[in-house]
Design a protein around this motif. Sequence first.
Motif, short mmCIF file in Angstrom:
data_model
loop_
_atom_site.label_atom_id
_atom_site.label_comp_id
_atom_site.label_asym_id
_atom_site.label_seq_id
_atom_site.Cartn_x
_atom_site.Cartn_y
_atom_site.Cartn_z
N GLY A 163 44.27 46.25 36.30
CA GLY A 163 43.63 46.40 37.61
C GLY A 163 43.23 47.84 37.87
O GLY A 163 42.15 48.10 38.41
N ALA B 42 46.44 37.27 43.57
CA ALA B 42 45.69 37.82 42.44
C ALA B 42 44.52 36.91 42.07
O ALA B 42 43.44 37.38 41.72
N ASN C 91 41.50 37.23 44.11
CA ASN C 91 40.81 38.45 43.71
C ASN C 91 40.48 39.35 44.91
O ASN C 91 39.32 39.46 45.33
N TYR D 191 49.18 43.58 34.35
CA TYR D 191 48.26 43.24 35.43
C TYR D 191 47.91 44.49 36.24
O TYR D 191 46.74 44.74 36.55
N THR E 172 46.28 45.67 44.64
CA THR E 172 46.65 45.32 43.27
C THR E 172 48.06 45.79 42.96
O THR E 172 48.87 45.05 42.38
N GLU F 120 37.44 41.96 44.62
CA GLU F 120 36.09 41.49 44.94
C GLU F 120 35.92 41.22 46.43
O GLU F 120 34.86 41.51 47.00
N THR G 203 41.72 48.83 47.29
CA THR G 203 41.85 47.78 46.27
C THR G 203 43.01 48.08 45.33
O THR G 203 43.71 47.16 44.91
N GLN H 142 37.79 41.53 34.76
CA GLN H 142 38.69 41.81 35.89
C GLN H 142 39.19 40.56 36.61
O GLN H 142 40.38 40.46 36.90
N PRO H 143 38.36 39.55 36.91
CA PRO H 143 38.89 38.37 37.60
C PRO H 143 39.94 37.60 36.79
O PRO H 143 40.75 36.89 37.37
N TYR H 144 39.94 37.78 35.49
CA TYR H 144 40.88 37.04 34.65
C TYR H 144 42.24 37.71 34.54
O TYR H 144 43.15 37.14 33.93
N THR H 145 42.41 38.89 35.12
CA THR H 145 43.71 39.56 35.03
C THR H 145 44.79 38.80 35.80
O THR H 145 45.97 38.94 35.49
N ALA H 146 44.40 38.00 36.76
CA ALA H 146 45.39 37.21 37.51
C ALA H 146 46.16 36.27 36.58
O ALA H 146 47.34 35.97 36.82
#
Length: 181
Positions: free
Chosen positions: A27, A114, A117, A23, A65, A120, A61, A139-143
């Motif tokens: 990120g 996470a 996000n 992650y 992260t 963002e 950011t 990127q949003p799916y890394t959570a």
Amino acid sequence: MAGSGRPVGLVLLALGPVLAAAYAGAGHLAIRAAVRAQTAGPAWEGGRIDESGLTSLGVDTWRLTWWTAMVVGAVAVAYLAFGVLLLRERRGRTLILVVSGVLIVPYALGFGVALFNPVELLAGLYDSPDFLAGLPAWQPYTAWLLLAGGLAQAVGMVVAAAYGRRAAPKPPDVAEVNGQS
């Protein structure tokens, strides 16, 4: 299939720290791409860039992260240690399971942060459309890496607890102790 619980449990428990690191790495890659787009965009006015090549927005950011990954990673390492302790034939299993149940709170909070996000959100707060446009679509799916790590560790804890319980010596039956059969 007998005896396969130990390695399976350990692999599942080890996935938590590995996915927390993944992650953080994903990120960092996403933030670097967004910073490149931000500095190349038409709205860039030549702001401050630090020695690592990140803008102020990129630094902020990345810190969010990184701290999210560190909190989840520390909890994941604790779960790995608890799983190893559960595999042993010792007392104290109840305390380990209770503490591991409490540790789910920071794990879930890390996933929540996470999922929210912050990359963002901060880009919107800084009013940087070029940074937002430079973020990769993934990127949003890394959570979900953090959720996958947590779920793998939950299953690993169950496997470790079950394997440790099977490996623990059985207490003598009351009838055997009293000499009755």
